[in-house]
Design a protein around this motif. Structure first.
Motif, PDB file in Angstrom:
ATOM      1  N   SER A  45       0.860  -0.691  -0.471  1.00  0.00           N
ATOM      2  CA  SER A  45      -0.042  -0.280  -0.155  1.00  0.00           C
ATOM      3  C   SER A  45       0.623   0.870   0.195  1.00  0.00           C
ATOM      4  N   SER A  46       0.200   2.437  -0.040  1.00  0.00           N
ATOM      5  CA  SER A  46       0.696   3.916  -0.891  1.00  0.00           C
ATOM      6  C   SER A  46       1.732   3.424   1.163  1.00  0.00           C
ATOM      7  N   HIS A 381      -8.130   3.428  -4.261  1.00  0.00           N
ATOM      8  CA  HIS A 381      -7.046   2.745  -4.163  1.00  0.00           C
ATOM      9  C   HIS A 381      -8.136   1.161  -3.986  1.00  0.00           C
TER      10      HIS A 381
END
Length: 434
Positions: A45-46, A381
């Motif tokens: 994930s970011s 996302h």
């Protein structure tokens, strides 16, 4: 050794312990990459990636074009990694402890009785497990091999889409990696080639997901850009017509139905300029800066731009040097933007108060934030290890104190359709830590 050297060595050894950071270092050792390129390739994930980039400290740095590069210490760390990985395993020395004759005989007899009584059950169980593991591995390998990309598919892309005259180059396969991405549920193949002419070499990277091209990049020495390239495209056309020709070539190559709509949207543009045009649920953004021209088509709905579901073409001097296609892969799970920016910040502040985090082996809770957020970004996302996109806020908050290991920030991911806190990471900022 001064304090700064000790800190660098500490970061080096800490990085070597974590598989994600080792992978980041290997990727940056191949080439500089942007934040989103690393996210797209590494499968985290970011917020997780931000945490790992922060943890790499002085091993990496960010240049003006937004790409991350290895520092001299980073390159030394990669060399250390290779040294460790290339070292053969050494069988440990066996210790022999002498016993009395009778104790030895008794021990042997006792062990023999135990082994004889349990051998059959253990043997059958081991053979059964081995058979199951072998069958599972063979099934996985057959599935991966069925997705393998042929050389003709790579050559066709270079010839028909990029329009390189491949007959001028000696083409060599450098690397081919085939894997299943559990985080998004797709089969992924990454292929690296070199194209050599005279004393010059061009690197070409390809990524296929579910046997469909999702990434291509041509890496060329900028100082010798023109002298290294032999193309079959006409010299008397502008960048707009070049983009149209390239898109038509990509349509024939990939046969994606969504490319028809992209072609119609591009045909509506009559002059080359920085422009944004929209038709239905598709938006086209054209950005021109010197010798670089970017054409990006992305999906938009309810005023939400789903940037991962997009097609990006980047040209340098009218040569296609990068193509990223996520339009065929990603779907839209939700377009509800019920949580705005300020609400996302409030959700993040509230969430960290209930958070328990392990810092240097100790559980810590009751976190609080003070001051304005360091960073807020809206990035659709995926949710639940899929390719279905959801509106998503990424918020980085300052903490009201600095904890052990210099932790003074927290990153929280908030799904904008329901306000759920999905990802959280503790961060440290060496510029503000005390």
């Amino acid at each position: 050794m001064d304090g700064s050297d000790e800190e660098i060595y500490s970061i080096m050894f800490t990085s070597l312990k974590h598989p994600v950071r080792r992978k980041i270092l290997r990727m940056l050792n191949d080439k500089p990459m942007t934040f989103m390129e690393i996210v797209d390739n590494i499968g985290v994930s970011s917020s997780n990636l931000t945490y790992h980039l922060e943890s790499l400290g002085e091993l990496i740095y960010k240049v003006e074009n937004g790409r991350y590069k290895l520092s001299s210490f980073g390159r030394a760390t990669v060399s250390a990694m290779k040294g460790v990985e290339d070292t053969p395993e050494i069988e440990p020395k066996r210790r022999i402890k002498l016993s009395t004759r009778w104790k030895t005989i008794f021990s042997v007899l006792l062990i023999a009785v135990i082994l004889l009584s349990t051998f059959t059950a253990v043997q059958l169980n081991a053979l059964n497990q081995l058979s199951v593991a072998k069958s599972s591995l063979e099934a996985q390998n057959e599935q991966l091999l069925s997705w393998g990309v042929s050389t003709n598919k790579v050559v066709s892309l270079l010839q028909d889409v990029v329009r390189l005259d491949t007959s001028k180059y000696a083409v060599k396969l450098l690397d081919n990696t085939l894997q299943y991405r559990n985080d998004i549920g797709v089969t992924e193949e990454i292929i690296k080639y070199s194209l050599t002419i005279s004393q010059s070499s061009i690197d070409a990277d390809f990524r296929f997901r579910n046997n469909h091209l999702s990434y291509y990049e041509l890496r060329i020495d900028r100082l010798n850009f023109d002298s290294q390239l032999y193309t079959t495209q006409a010299d008397n056309i502008g960048i707009l017509q070049t983009a149209k020709n390239t898109l038509e070539g990509y349509k024939a190559y990939s046969e994606g139905s969504y490319l028809d709509e992209m072609s119609r949207l591009l045909d509506s543009v009559n002059q080359t300029e920085n422009i944004v045009v929209t038709s239905g649920n598709m938006k086209l953004q054209i950005s021109l800066k010197g010798e670089i021209a970017e054409f990006m088509w992305l999906y938009t709905e309810n005023d939400v731009d789903f940037s991962p579901k997009s097609l990006l073409m980047v040209f340098q001097n009218r040569v296609l040097i990068k193509l990223m296609d996520g339009y065929f892969l990603y779907t839209i799970a939700s377009t509800d933007l019920t949580i705005g920016q300020q609400e996302a910040v409030a959700v993040a502040r509230s969430y960290i108060k209930t958070l328990t985090w392990v810092i240097d082996g100790e559980k810590v809770n009751g976190f609080n934030s003070q001051g304005d957020p360091f960073y807020i970004e809206f990035i659709p996302h995926p949710r639940n290890n899929s390719v279905a996109l959801v509106p998503y806020w990424y918020v980085v908050l300052p903490l009201d104190r600095t904890y052990s290991s210099g932790i003074n920030q927290v990153a929280v991911g908030i799904y904008a359709d329901n306000g759920e806190a999905a990802d959280v990471e503790m961060l440290s900022d060496p510029n503000t830590a005390t």
